[in-house]
Design an enzyme around this catalytic site. Structure first.
Site, mmCIF file in Angstrom:
data_model
loop_
_atom_site.group_PDB
_atom_site.id
_atom_site.type_symbol
_atom_site.label_atom_id
_atom_site.label_comp_id
_atom_site.label_asym_id
_atom_site.label_seq_id
_atom_site.Cartn_x
_atom_site.Cartn_y
_atom_site.Cartn_z
ATOM 1 N N ASP A 185 -12.561 -8.695 4.363
ATOM 2 C CA ASP A 185 -13.829 -8.658 3.625
ATOM 3 C C ASP A 185 -14.441 -10.055 3.566
ATOM 4 O OD1 ASP A 185 -13.667 -5.914 2.970
ATOM 5 O OD2 ASP A 185 -14.416 -6.285 0.937
ATOM 6 N N ASP B 108 -3.387 -18.129 0.576
ATOM 7 C CA ASP B 108 -4.387 -18.820 -0.256
ATOM 8 C C ASP B 108 -5.113 -19.885 0.564
ATOM 9 O OD1 ASP B 108 -1.965 -20.203 -0.130
ATOM 10 O OD2 ASP B 108 -2.033 -20.925 -2.206
ATOM 11 N N ASP C 168 -6.583 -6.777 4.063
ATOM 12 C CA ASP C 168 -7.666 -6.104 3.345
ATOM 13 C C ASP C 168 -8.612 -7.145 2.751
ATOM 14 O OD1 ASP C 168 -9.075 -3.991 1.973
ATOM 15 O OD2 ASP C 168 -8.022 -4.592 0.142
ATOM 16 N N TYR D 223 0.820 -1.214 0.000
ATOM 17 C CA TYR D 223 0.000 0.000 0.000
ATOM 18 C C TYR D 223 0.854 1.265 0.000
ATOM 19 C CZ TYR D 223 -4.752 -1.760 0.741
ATOM 20 O OH TYR D 223 -5.984 -2.335 0.591
ATOM 21 N N LYS E 231 2.693 -15.258 2.576
ATOM 22 C CA LYS E 231 2.904 -16.017 1.332
ATOM 23 C C LYS E 231 4.394 -16.324 1.243
ATOM 24 C CE LYS E 231 1.461 -17.763 -2.610
ATOM 25 N NZ LYS E 231 0.605 -18.980 -2.662
HETATM 26 C C1 IPM Z 1 -10.548 -0.961 3.674
HETATM 27 C C2 IPM Z 1 -10.757 -0.372 2.313
HETATM 28 C C3 IPM Z 1 -9.593 0.575 2.025
HETATM 29 C C4 IPM Z 1 -8.334 -0.248 2.011
HETATM 30 C C5 IPM Z 1 -9.726 1.380 0.723
HETATM 31 C C6 IPM Z 1 -11.026 2.140 0.660
HETATM 32 C C7 IPM Z 1 -8.562 2.315 0.536
HETATM 33 O O1 IPM Z 1 -10.894 -1.363 1.358
HETATM 34 O O2 IPM Z 1 -10.499 -0.198 4.664
HETATM 35 O O3 IPM Z 1 -10.455 -2.185 3.770
HETATM 36 O O4 IPM Z 1 -7.984 -0.854 0.986
HETATM 37 O O5 IPM Z 1 -7.673 -0.289 3.043
HETATM 38 MG MG MG Z 2 -10.969 -3.328 2.161
#
Ligand code: IPM
Ligand code: MG
Length: 354
Positions: free
Chosen positions: A249, A221, A245, A138, A189
């Site tokens: 999710d 993975d 990240d 990042y 990884k």
């Molecule tokens: C998160 C989001 C952010 C990230 C984006 C919006 C920059 O996906 O907080 O997980 O990638 O960190």
């Molecule tokens: Mg995210």
């Protein structure tokens, strides 16, 4: 408790309004809470030509904690990258040194049918994902899009982690595990990436200082697969920025809805920024249908981690549980037989049960 409130874009303003009502209710009970508002993301760009305006930075630096809604919207998607709302988020994380991002995936028993996984796979689920937040690909340099000598263009980013960056987040992970089920699974990884090989070496070394914690390692993975195969095997997942990240999710959907998940991003002194894990959802913005519970639960995390008020954190979490037991559901967690409510009504109910 000086709290900088940054609603941001899309549903950010609606959900933060409900979380602010919870804070105001607590203030009514005698807590010294000060709320000050500022712009971030697209709202910052609109107000000051910058997704992280100087005034916002100043307020955030002076505050004890930051409450953030979400950033992003269609109208900003074509701006040059430095002006994009997401840059506001990355800059505030980096600017405040918020390297430890806690993303719990906790299943409320009332929502066991909202998950896409079978109830027996997820009931009782309680995972803490600890994502490093200010390093990795990042922020690594160099990066860019360039034209090679042969005329072909290429895009490139750099994955890198320094020893001190890995060490400090690993310590946070082991300390969190001590208050939970005493297991850390470090995800990397290391079979392919040098950065990951180094990550594993440093985490293993830090782990020796925590003989009471069981440390395991898993390739990313496989971790992605295990999260949907047998998610209850995990306690604390410790991982880098990009893997965290993605996995956070994925983990959020185990619990039924990303609309339920709060997060905390902490610096070395437990100053923190608190935000829901979900985004600005421009498609449903302004319709009063967003779920404010992730943001309200982020206030609970703020009380727990920055202000060391476990009692208040639990009071907020109990209030949320109570409205779920009463059958109130926003659209994202709705099922037959429940009472479908909007964002403001859900906020009302939480304030009342608080
Ligand atoms: C998160 C989001 C952010 C990230 C984006 C919006 C920059 O996906 O907080 O997980 O990638 O960190
Ligand atoms: Mg995210």
């Amino acid at each position: 408790m000086k709290i900088a409130v940054l609603p941001g874009d899309g549903i950010g303003t609606e959900i933060v309004a409900q979380a602010a009502r919870v804070l105001e209710a607590l203030r009514g009970d005698g807590l010294k809470i000060e709320l000050e508002y500022a712009h971030i993301g697209g709202a910052g760009y609109d107000a000051a030509g910058d997704p992280f305006p100087a005034a916002t930075e100043k307020l955030a630096l002076a505050a004890d904690a930051v409450l953030l809604g979400a950033v992003g919207g269609y109208q900003y998607d074509t701006l040059p990258r430095p002006m994009r709302p997401e840059q506001g988020l990355l800059r505030i994380r980096k600017g405040l040194g918020l390297f430890a991002n806690l993303r719990p995936a906790l299943l409320y028993p009332e929502l066991v049918n909202a998950s896409t996984l079978r109830p027996e796979a997820v009931s009782g689920l309680d995972i803490m994902i600890l994502r490093e937040l200010t390093g990795d690909i990042y922020f690594g340099q160099p990066r860019g899009i360039r034209t090679l000598d042969n005329g072909e263009r290429e895009g490139f980013d750099t994955m890198r982690y320094s020893e001190s960056e890995i060490r400090r987040v690993a310590h946070v992970g082991f300390r969190i595990a001590r208050k939970r089920n005493k297991k850390v699974c470090s995800v990397d990884k290391a079979n392919v990436l040098d950065t990951s090989m180094f990550w594993r070496e440093i985490v293993t070394g830090v782990g020796k200082e925590y003989p009471d914690i069981g440390l395991s390692h898993m390739y990313v993975d496989n971790a992605a697969m295990q999260l949907v195969r047998a998610p209850k095997q995990f306690d604390v997942i410790l991982t880098g920025n990009i893997f965290g990240d993605i996995l956070s999710d994925e983990a959020s959907m185990l619990t039924g809805s990303i609309g339920m998940l709060p997060s905390a991003s902490l610096d070395a002194n437990n100053k923190g920024m608190y935000e829901p894990c979900h985004g600005s959802a421009p498609d449903i913005a302004g319709k009063d249908i967003a779920n404010p519970l992730a943001t309200i639960l982020s206030v609970a995390m703020m009380m727990r981690y920055t202000f060391a008020r476990e009692d208040i954190a639990q009071r907020i979490e109990d209030a949320v549980r109570k409205v779920l037991r009463q059958g109130l559901r926003t659209a994202d967690i709705y099922e037959d037989g429940m009472r479908k409510v909007g964002c403001a009504t859900m906020g009302d109910a939480v304030v009342k049960s608080l």
